[in-house]
Design a protein around this motif. Structure first.
Motif, PDB file in Angstrom:
ATOM      1  N   LYS A  45       0.837  -1.189   0.000  1.00 40.36           N
ATOM      2  CA  LYS A  45       0.000   0.000   0.000  1.00 40.36           C
ATOM      3  C   LYS A  45       0.875   1.243   0.000  1.00 40.36           C
ATOM      4  N   CYS A  46       0.415   2.253  -0.682  1.00 39.43           N
ATOM      5  CA  CYS A  46       1.140   3.521  -0.718  1.00 39.43           C
ATOM      6  C   CYS A  46       1.042   4.195   0.646  1.00 39.43           C
ATOM      7  N   ALA A  47       2.148   4.742   1.130  1.00 44.37           N
ATOM      8  CA  ALA A  47       2.175   5.370   2.449  1.00 44.37           C
ATOM      9  C   ALA A  47       1.284   6.609   2.515  1.00 44.37           C
ATOM     10  N   LYS A  48       1.072   7.280   1.382  1.00 45.67           N
ATOM     11  CA  LYS A  48       0.242   8.491   1.379  1.00 45.67           C
ATOM     12  C   LYS A  48      -1.245   8.167   1.387  1.00 45.67           C
ATOM     13  N   SER A  49      -1.603   6.984   0.896  1.00 44.08           N
ATOM     14  CA  SER A  49      -2.991   6.493   0.949  1.00 44.08           C
ATOM     15  C   SER A  49      -4.000   7.472   0.358  1.00 44.08           C
ATOM     16  N   LEU A  50      -3.632   8.099  -0.741  1.00 50.60           N
ATOM     17  CA  LEU A  50      -4.587   8.957  -1.447  1.00 50.60           C
ATOM     18  C   LEU A  50      -5.608   8.097  -2.167  1.00 50.60           C
ATOM     19  N   PRO A  51      -6.779   8.645  -2.497  1.00 48.52           N
ATOM     20  CA  PRO A  51      -7.846   7.835  -3.110  1.00 48.52           C
ATOM     21  C   PRO A  51      -7.410   7.085  -4.365  1.00 48.52           C
ATOM     22  N   ASP A  52      -6.571   7.678  -5.178  1.00 47.06           N
ATOM     23  CA  ASP A  52      -6.173   7.047  -6.437  1.00 47.06           C
ATOM     24  C   ASP A  52      -4.815   6.346  -6.367  1.00 47.06           C
ATOM     25  N   CYS A  53      -4.242   6.232  -5.189  1.00 47.46           N
ATOM     26  CA  CYS A  53      -2.918   5.612  -5.067  1.00 47.46           C
ATOM     27  C   CYS A  53      -2.977   4.125  -5.398  1.00 47.46           C
ATOM     28  N   ARG A  54      -2.026   3.695  -6.182  1.00 53.83           N
ATOM     29  CA  ARG A  54      -1.921   2.258  -6.517  1.00 53.83           C
ATOM     30  C   ARG A  54      -0.463   1.936  -6.816  1.00 53.83           C
ATOM     31  N   THR A  93       0.157   7.246  -8.846  1.00 50.57           N
ATOM     32  CA  THR A  93      -0.450   8.553  -8.633  1.00 50.57           C
ATOM     33  C   THR A  93       0.537   9.573  -8.067  1.00 50.57           C
ATOM     34  N   CYS A  94       1.199   9.201  -6.947  1.00 51.03           N
ATOM     35  CA  CYS A  94       2.053  10.171  -6.260  1.00 51.03           C
ATOM     36  C   CYS A  94       3.545   9.881  -6.414  1.00 51.03           C
ATOM     37  N   ASN A  95       3.877   8.828  -7.123  1.00 48.87           N
ATOM     38  CA  ASN A  95       5.272   8.477  -7.403  1.00 48.87           C
ATOM     39  C   ASN A  95       6.038   7.989  -6.166  1.00 48.87           C
ATOM     40  N   GLN A  96       5.316   7.674  -5.090  1.00 53.33           N
ATOM     41  CA  GLN A  96       5.956   7.132  -3.895  1.00 53.33           C
ATOM     42  C   GLN A  96       6.649   5.804  -4.234  1.00 53.33           C
ATOM     43  N   LYS A  97       7.843   5.552  -3.655  1.00 51.85           N
ATOM     44  CA  LYS A  97       8.617   4.357  -3.995  1.00 51.85           C
ATOM     45  C   LYS A  97       8.892   3.507  -2.752  1.00 51.85           C
ATOM     46  N   VAL A  98       8.849   2.203  -2.952  1.00 57.63           N
ATOM     47  CA  VAL A  98       9.153   1.242  -1.887  1.00 57.63           C
ATOM     48  C   VAL A  98       9.993   0.128  -2.497  1.00 57.63           C
ATOM     49  N   GLN A  99      11.019  -0.279  -1.799  1.00 56.53           N
ATOM     50  CA  GLN A  99      11.876  -1.325  -2.346  1.00 56.53           C
ATOM     51  C   GLN A  99      11.148  -2.665  -2.393  1.00 56.53           C
ATOM     52  N   ILE A 100      11.532  -3.480  -3.334  1.00 57.77           N
ATOM     53  CA  ILE A 100      10.946  -4.802  -3.513  1.00 57.77           C
ATOM     54  C   ILE A 100      11.106  -5.658  -2.259  1.00 57.77           C
ATOM     55  N   ARG A 101      12.195  -5.446  -1.529  1.00 61.74           N
ATOM     56  CA  ARG A 101      12.530  -6.306  -0.389  1.00 61.74           C
ATOM     57  C   ARG A 101      11.802  -5.942   0.899  1.00 61.74           C
ATOM     58  N   GLU A 102      10.978  -4.917   0.882  1.00 64.07           N
ATOM     59  CA  GLU A 102      10.320  -4.456   2.096  1.00 64.07           C
ATOM     60  C   GLU A 102       9.578  -5.594   2.791  1.00 64.07           C
ATOM     61  N   ASN A 103       9.733  -5.684   4.123  1.00 60.16           N
ATOM     62  CA  ASN A 103       9.056  -6.703   4.941  1.00 60.16           C
ATOM     63  C   ASN A 103       9.316  -8.121   4.443  1.00 60.16           C
ATOM     64  N   SER A 104      10.560  -8.411   4.115  1.00 58.54           N
ATOM     65  CA  SER A 104      10.897  -9.754   3.634  1.00 58.54           C
ATOM     66  C   SER A 104      12.236 -10.201   4.213  1.00 58.54           C
ATOM     67  N   PHE A 105      12.554 -11.451   4.002  1.00 63.02           N
ATOM     68  CA  PHE A 105      13.833 -12.025   4.404  1.00 63.02           C
ATOM     69  C   PHE A 105      15.006 -11.230   3.834  1.00 63.02           C
ATOM     70  N   PHE A 106      14.814 -10.602   2.689  1.00 63.03           N
ATOM     71  CA  PHE A 106      15.896  -9.965   1.935  1.00 63.03           C
ATOM     72  C   PHE A 106      16.147  -8.518   2.346  1.00 63.03           C
ATOM     73  N   LYS A 107      15.317  -7.984   3.222  1.00 60.19           N
ATOM     74  CA  LYS A 107      15.471  -6.610   3.691  1.00 60.19           C
ATOM     75  C   LYS A 107      16.818  -6.444   4.396  1.00 60.19           C
ATOM     76  N   ASN A 108      17.515  -5.375   4.069  1.00 55.60           N
ATOM     77  CA  ASN A 108      18.803  -5.044   4.696  1.00 55.60           C
ATOM     78  C   ASN A 108      19.878  -6.097   4.468  1.00 55.60           C
ATOM     79  N   VAL A 109      19.761  -6.864   3.409  1.00 55.50           N
ATOM     80  CA  VAL A 109      20.845  -7.758   3.000  1.00 55.50           C
ATOM     81  C   VAL A 109      21.519  -7.094   1.809  1.00 55.50           C
TER      82      VAL A 109
END
Length: 364
Positions: free
Chosen positions: A67-76, A94-110
């Motif tokens: 989910k987009c951190a800004k949670s605007l109505p059209d965010c996807r 919509t807002c160009n917010q970015k999240v790494q693929i590894r977020e909340n996974s085994f691979f985070k911070n590796v």
């Protein structure tokens, strides 16, 4: 949110000699691993990053959606190509917010490419030395150690099977007590034996190869929770061994316990409980067994366990249980596909950081 996988790709590139050594190692490691060789290895080649990510999503190794951190109505959020190490990241249309693929996974911070992480997972299945891997892959030792630590936390304290059950004899003994019983003439002096870490040994006699569980006696018993926190309850040796048996053994069947003085109270407590159909000593079981079973009980049942327990004695006490758990896991997975089983196990772990308590996310 700034994606932390935006580290420059060239930071992880290997020189030609490293790449050659890597190919030789991969050919050796994947020789008997059909799934890795046929399915995973082609996806680890340059240009196949999108296929690798799709496979990871199917196995729940990365989040299927965010989910987009800004949670605007059209965010996807959608996966888009990007100039990052993983080649792709989540980006809001919509807002160009970015999240790494590894977020909340085994691979985070590796801090190495996904392709290399899967190669190291394969190497862990075969107990490859981490220093050798750091040289082959051109990584710092702490990076390889960090991956090994994450794998071991996933495997720690989670046996593949429960032992015993109706119609089955469950063997229970204590290392190093039974070493003196099996081998009265020992090259080790008494003081060395007395100072060793005591390890509770369970064996299921119904399976070939024999199924085992080993538990280092700590004077406490740990209860891992779903968020990787661990609660410890102090208890004496009898209560601790009883808790281990209740957790890792099935009720019913016969329980044969070693004759050592440290297990006297355990024998009495199990006899007064209704967990097993009968509780006897190992000597009683051996005496009333046929010649083949006697040979197996005396010469074979504990031999591989003795070697494993002896190897664990030089480790810090807080590392022994992890070492034993991982060794047993590899041992019991030899007849199947350890890599595929480990990938499934990793996918079942919860790597999300609790929003109400950020400090509780620190692993054991």
């Amino acid at each position: 949110m700034e994606a932390d996988s935006t580290t420059a790709e060239q930071e992880y590139e290997c020189d030609s000699s490293t790449g050659h050594r890597e190919n030789i190692l991969l050919n050796e490691l994947s020789r008997n691993y059909g799934y890795f060789r046929q399915i995973v290895l082609p996806m680890l080649r340059n240009g196949n990053e999108k296929d690798l990510l799709e496979w990871m999503r199917e196995f729940n190794l990365i989040q299927p959606s965010v989910k987009c951190a800004k949670s605007l109505p059209d965010c996807r959020m959608v996966i888009t190509a990007s100039k990052v190490v993983d080649k792709y990241q989540w980006q809001c249309k919509t807002c160009n917010q970015k999240v790494q693929i590894r977020e909340n996974s085994f691979f985070k911070n590796v801090y190495c490419p996904l392709q290399t992480i899967f190669k190291i997972i394969l190497a862990w299945c075969q107990d490859m030395d981490y220093e050798h891997l750091s040289n082959v892959f051109g990584l710092k030792k702490q990076v390889v150690c960090g991956i090994y630590d994450k794998i071991e936390r996933a495997v720690y304290g989670r046996p593949l099977y429960q032992l015993g059950g109706f119609g089955i004899v469950l063997l229970v003994d204590l290392y190093p007590d039974f070493v003196d019983e099996l081998y009265p003439v020992s090259s080790k002096n008494d003081s060395a034996i007395k100072t060793q870490h005591k390890i509770l040994c369970l064996a299921d006699t119904n399976e070939i190869p024999t199924r085992y569980w080993l538990h280092v006696i700590n004077g406490s018993f740990s209860f891992p929770s779903e968020n990787n926190n661990t609660t410890f309850k102090k208890m004496n040796m009898c209560d601790e061994t009883l808790h281990v048996i209740e957790k890792f053994a099935l009720p019913g069947g016969l329980c044969a316990i070693g004759g050592g003085v440290h297990l006297t109270s355990l024998r009495e407590n199990l006899r007064s409980s209704s967990m097993f159909e009968g509780v006897i000593t190992m000597n009683h079981l051996t005496t009333h067994s046929n010649v083949d079973m006697q040979t197996f009980m005396i010469n074979r049942i504990w031999n591989p366990i003795i070697r494993l327990c002896e190897a664990a004695q030089d480790l810090p006490k807080n590392k022994i249980q992890s070492y034993l758990s991982c060794a047993l896991w590899r041992w019991q997975m030899e007849s199947s596909d350890p890599f595929l089983s480990l990938v499934h196990l990793i996918s079942q772990q919860d790597y999300k950081i609790p929003t109400n308590n950020k400090n509780s996310s620190k692993p054991r």
